[in-house]
Motif scaffolding. Structure first.
Motif, PDB file in Angstrom:
ATOM      1  N   VAL A   1       8.218  -9.809  -8.397  1.00  0.00           N
ATOM      2  CA  VAL A   1       9.659 -10.008  -8.599  1.00  0.00           C
ATOM      3  C   VAL A   1      10.118 -10.946  -7.497  1.00  0.00           C
ATOM      4  N   GLU A   2      10.768 -12.012  -7.875  1.00  0.00           N
ATOM      5  CA  GLU A   2      11.216 -13.027  -6.910  1.00  0.00           C
ATOM      6  C   GLU A   2      10.050 -13.520  -6.048  1.00  0.00           C
ATOM      7  N   GLY A   3       8.867 -13.508  -6.641  1.00  0.00           N
ATOM      8  CA  GLY A   3       7.697 -14.036  -5.938  1.00  0.00           C
ATOM      9  C   GLY A   3       6.961 -13.028  -5.070  1.00  0.00           C
ATOM     10  N   TYR A   4       7.367 -11.777  -5.117  1.00  0.00           N
ATOM     11  CA  TYR A   4       6.729 -10.770  -4.247  1.00  0.00           C
ATOM     12  C   TYR A   4       6.344  -9.516  -5.034  1.00  0.00           C
ATOM     13  N   ARG A   5       5.087  -9.109  -4.853  1.00  0.00           N
ATOM     14  CA  ARG A   5       4.609  -7.892  -5.516  1.00  0.00           C
ATOM     15  C   ARG A   5       5.318  -6.661  -4.964  1.00  0.00           C
ATOM     16  N   LEU A   6       5.646  -6.697  -3.670  1.00  0.00           N
ATOM     17  CA  LEU A   6       6.319  -5.553  -3.051  1.00  0.00           C
ATOM     18  C   LEU A   6       7.596  -5.201  -3.818  1.00  0.00           C
ATOM     19  N   LEU A   7       8.355  -6.224  -4.183  1.00  0.00           N
ATOM     20  CA  LEU A   7       9.621  -5.971  -4.870  1.00  0.00           C
ATOM     21  C   LEU A   7       9.381  -5.464  -6.291  1.00  0.00           C
ATOM     22  N   ALA A   8       8.296  -5.922  -6.907  1.00  0.00           N
ATOM     23  CA  ALA A   8       7.951  -5.417  -8.243  1.00  0.00           C
ATOM     24  C   ALA A   8       7.522  -3.951  -8.151  1.00  0.00           C
ATOM     25  N   LEU A   9       6.775  -3.631  -7.105  1.00  0.00           N
ATOM     26  CA  LEU A   9       6.355  -2.239  -6.918  1.00  0.00           C
ATOM     27  C   LEU A   9       7.567  -1.339  -6.667  1.00  0.00           C
ATOM     28  N   HIS A  10       8.529  -1.865  -5.899  1.00  0.00           N
ATOM     29  CA  HIS A  10       9.726  -1.050  -5.660  1.00  0.00           C
ATOM     30  C   HIS A  10      10.455  -0.786  -6.969  1.00  0.00           C
ATOM     31  N   ARG A  11      10.592  -1.837  -7.768  1.00  0.00           N
ATOM     32  CA  ARG A  11      11.285  -1.676  -9.050  1.00  0.00           C
ATOM     33  C   ARG A  11      10.556  -0.647  -9.910  1.00  0.00           C
ATOM     34  N   GLN A  12       9.224  -0.728  -9.903  1.00  0.00           N
ATOM     35  CA  GLN A  12       8.425   0.233 -10.679  1.00  0.00           C
ATOM     36  C   GLN A  12       8.633   1.657 -10.144  1.00  0.00           C
TER      37      GLN A  12
ATOM     38  N   VAL B   1       0.844  -1.209   0.000  1.00  0.00           N
ATOM     39  CA  VAL B   1       0.000   0.000   0.000  1.00  0.00           C
ATOM     40  C   VAL B   1       0.877   1.258   0.000  1.00  0.00           C
ATOM     41  N   VAL B   2       1.961   1.214   0.778  1.00  0.00           N
ATOM     42  CA  VAL B   2       2.878   2.358   0.848  1.00  0.00           C
ATOM     43  C   VAL B   2       3.489   2.626  -0.531  1.00  0.00           C
ATOM     44  N   LEU B   3       3.958   1.579  -1.173  1.00  0.00           N
ATOM     45  CA  LEU B   3       4.599   1.772  -2.482  1.00  0.00           C
ATOM     46  C   LEU B   3       3.574   2.140  -3.559  1.00  0.00           C
ATOM     47  N   GLU B   4       2.361   1.621  -3.421  1.00  0.00           N
ATOM     48  CA  GLU B   4       1.303   2.020  -4.365  1.00  0.00           C
ATOM     49  C   GLU B   4       1.097   3.539  -4.311  1.00  0.00           C
ATOM     50  N   ALA B   5       1.140   4.094  -3.112  1.00  0.00           N
ATOM     51  CA  ALA B   5       0.946   5.549  -2.956  1.00  0.00           C
ATOM     52  C   ALA B   5       2.025   6.309  -3.730  1.00  0.00           C
ATOM     53  N   TRP B   6       3.260   5.800  -3.667  1.00  0.00           N
ATOM     54  CA  TRP B   6       4.369   6.450  -4.373  1.00  0.00           C
ATOM     55  C   TRP B   6       4.194   6.338  -5.891  1.00  0.00           C
ATOM     56  N   VAL B   7       3.843   5.147  -6.354  1.00  0.00           N
ATOM     57  CA  VAL B   7       3.674   4.917  -7.796  1.00  0.00           C
ATOM     58  C   VAL B   7       2.515   5.768  -8.333  1.00  0.00           C
ATOM     59  N   GLU B   8       1.426   5.789  -7.590  1.00  0.00           N
ATOM     60  CA  GLU B   8       0.257   6.566  -8.034  1.00  0.00           C
ATOM     61  C   GLU B   8       0.552   8.064  -8.042  1.00  0.00           C
ATOM     62  N   ALA B   9       1.323   8.519  -7.069  1.00  0.00           N
ATOM     63  CA  ALA B   9       1.674   9.948  -7.011  1.00  0.00           C
ATOM     64  C   ALA B   9       2.462  10.368  -8.234  1.00  0.00           C
ATOM     65  N   ALA B  10       3.169   9.396  -8.821  1.00  0.00           N
ATOM     66  CA  ALA B  10       3.945   9.687 -10.034  1.00  0.00           C
ATOM     67  C   ALA B  10       3.085   9.539 -11.289  1.00  0.00           C
ATOM     68  N   GLY B  11       1.808   9.287 -11.088  1.00  0.00           N
ATOM     69  CA  GLY B  11       0.881   9.197 -12.222  1.00  0.00           C
ATOM     70  C   GLY B  11       0.857   7.850 -12.910  1.00  0.00           C
ATOM     71  N   ASN B  12       1.339   6.819 -12.232  1.00  0.00           N
ATOM     72  CA  ASN B  12       1.364   5.484 -12.832  1.00  0.00           C
ATOM     73  C   ASN B  12       0.386   4.543 -12.146  1.00  0.00           C
ATOM     74  N   VAL B  13       0.081   3.457 -12.833  1.00  0.00           N
ATOM     75  CA  VAL B  13      -0.811   2.438 -12.254  1.00  0.00           C
ATOM     76  C   VAL B  13       0.059   1.376 -11.581  1.00  0.00           C
ATOM     77  N   PRO B  14      -0.150   1.128 -10.296  1.00  0.00           N
ATOM     78  CA  PRO B  14       0.687   0.130  -9.598  1.00  0.00           C
ATOM     79  C   PRO B  14       0.619  -1.238 -10.264  1.00  0.00           C
ATOM     80  N   THR B  15       1.768  -1.841 -10.412  1.00  0.00           N
ATOM     81  CA  THR B  15       1.839  -3.143 -11.078  1.00  0.00           C
ATOM     82  C   THR B  15       1.252  -4.260 -10.207  1.00  0.00           C
ATOM     83  N   ASP B  16       0.756  -5.288 -10.876  1.00  0.00           N
ATOM     84  CA  ASP B  16       0.316  -6.497 -10.164  1.00  0.00           C
ATOM     85  C   ASP B  16       1.333  -7.621 -10.344  1.00  0.00           C
ATOM     86  N   GLU B  17       2.424  -7.295 -11.013  1.00  0.00           N
ATOM     87  CA  GLU B  17       3.442  -8.323 -11.253  1.00  0.00           C
ATOM     88  C   GLU B  17       4.237  -8.608  -9.975  1.00  0.00           C
TER      89      GLU B  17
END
Lengths: 154, 309
Positions: free
Chosen positions: A60-71, A42-58
């Motif tokens: 990385v290494e089995g965790y969405r959190l790491l994919a969101l960080h990469r995004q 949820v924390v990383l979604e806030a960052w991604v959305e603030a940048a005008g992007n749609v948070p990924t559902d993918e």
């Protein structure tokens, strides 16, 4: 823990506070650990959305959190300052699970408490970044001194 | 970085912070080096590395400022320069990287160097190392353990590396190379050194977390919250001491520990000490010799209780 999943960044920090305070007697540490990991998303979604992007559902290494960080770090290398914080969240969630599988409830609770502290840090860090505007590249929180909105030069 | 002999005598770049708020780090680093038979030769007429102020105005000028220090080290006949401050260490490493990979940085460096009347630094001539690299590689844990006079046994330490010691990863090509090298994900050189001195390192998940250092003036409340969380996490891990290896992190932890109590009413008791202060006392140096009295965080009674200093 019976708290509902947080809906925003402040809720994530509140969840971290609540879990940290009660981890020593938590009767379902794995559930709480998973909830903390979800709150990290949820924390990383806030960052991604603030940048005008749609948070990924993918994942990385089995965790969405790491994919969101990469995004969130794409095009913004300073966001890598919380890369290890995210990885620690995943690691500690896994240690909670491993400790329980070995029948060590005390260790599971201890690492749940650590996970809560790490989530709080992620929430504070991302909250700080959202609060600041025009961030520079030196580290997470600097910004160009001569930018138009600089409080130093204005 | 290979072989230990060439690390016995290295060029020393203290940087601005070690002449000011980080003076205790300067004092303790020199004292530890002397105690271990290592020699530091301070760069002549060194200048600021560009820190964050110059970098935010013009990163290419920051690259030049750091490169000038590397150029001085080369002129003095050194191929290694030791920078104990994370900010300086980071900037000198970044200058090395930029001059090897960015033609624009090379152009600006050559232009300003010519104007300043000295040869432009060429990458690959001088390697920048941190105080942790220096002690670990020049002496090593085995030798350190032999030299310990006052073991840190029984002292629980959380090792805090800060965010600039390992980031960004691409400017530290020597890290993450397997056993014996430093890890950017979970750094351990400070843990290794203090363990050799007898300390009990605790599991600490915020080793490289941001302390809000650059927020300190512009958003003190945010810095206080970040630092308080780092300190409370260390205490939750059982730490009695947070060991630091950067003057900016150290000062931030000390200042915001005080501020957290005053502004947020959250008192914490963990002591904040430079790793060189802990190591120095383990090697038999007095607390005053390693500058404990210069710290904001008063740990004198604690150290006395532990039989140190």
């Amino acid at each position: 823990m019976t708290l509902q999943a947080p809906l925003d960044l402040d809720g994530a920090i509140a969840l971290a506070d609540a879990v940290a305070a009660s981890a020593a007697s938590d009767s379902a540490p794995l559930e709480a650990a998973k909830r903390l990991l979800g709150a990290g998303e949820v924390v990383l979604e806030a960052w991604v959305e603030a940048a005008g992007n749609v948070p990924t559902d993918e994942e990385v290494e089995g965790y969405r959190l790491l994919a969101l960080h990469r995004q969130g770090a794409k095009g913004n290398p300073s966001f890598n300052a919380c890369r290890e914080t995210c990885r620690e969240l995943v690691y500690l969630r896994n240690v909670v699970e491993m400790s329980l599988s070995e029948g060590d409830l005390a260790q599971a609770r201890h690492h749940l408490m650590l996970e809560a502290h790490v989530l709080r840090h992620l929430g504070l860090f991302v909250g700080g970044k959202l609060h600041e505007s025009g961030l520079g590249d030196f580290c997470c929180s600097s910004r160009p001194l001569h930018s138009a909105d600089s409080t130093i030069t204005n | 970085m290979d072989g230990s002999n060439d690390l016995k005598k290295v060029a020393y770049y203290p940087g601005c912070a070690l002449e000011g708020t980080g003076h205790a780090y300067n004092r303790s680093t020199k004292a530890v080096g002397k105690s271990l038979g290592l020699e530091l030769v301070e760069l002549e007429n060194w200048n600021c590395c560009g820190a964050m102020e110059v970098k935010n105005v013009d990163p290419k000028i920051q690259t030049y400022l750091s490169a000038r220090n590397l150029s001085i080290a080369e002129d003095m006949g050194f191929d290694k320069v030791m920078a104990p401050c994370n900010g300086c260490y980071h900037n000198l490493k970044k200058a090395e990287y930029d001059l090897a990979n960015d033609p624009k940085s090379v152009e600006v460096n050559e232009r300003i160097s010519a104007k300043a009347g000295h040869d432009a630094y060429k990458p690959g001539k001088v390697e920048t190392i941190h105080a942790l690299d220096w002690i670990k590689k020049a002496v090593g844990e085995e030798e350190l353990a032999k030299r310990v006079q006052n073991s840190l046994k029984g002292i629980k330490v959380a090792n805090y590396y800060g965010c600039m010691y390992t980031r960004p990863r691409h400017i530290f090509p020597e890290k993450d190379k397997g056993p014996g090298t430093e890890s950017t994900a979970k750094p351990h050189f400070m843990d290794d050194i203090l363990a050799a001195a007898g300390a009990e390192n605790v599991e600490f998940p915020l080793k490289t977390a941001c302390c809000g250092g650059a927020h300190s003036l512009s958003d003190s409340d945010m810095s206080t919250k970040l630092v308080l969380n780092i300190i409370e996490t260390a205490e939750a891990c059982g730490a009695e001491v947070i060991a630091t290896e950067c003057p900016t992190c150290h000062t931030g932890l000390e200042m915001h520990q005080v501020r957290a109590e005053k502004v947020l009413g959250r008192k914490t008791n963990v002591k904040i000490l430079y790793f060189t202060q802990l190591l120095g006392m383990a090697l038999g140096l007095s607390a005053s010799k390693v500058g404990v009295q210069e710290n904001l965080s008063d740990s004198r009674a604690f150290l006395k209780e532990k039989g140190l200093g």
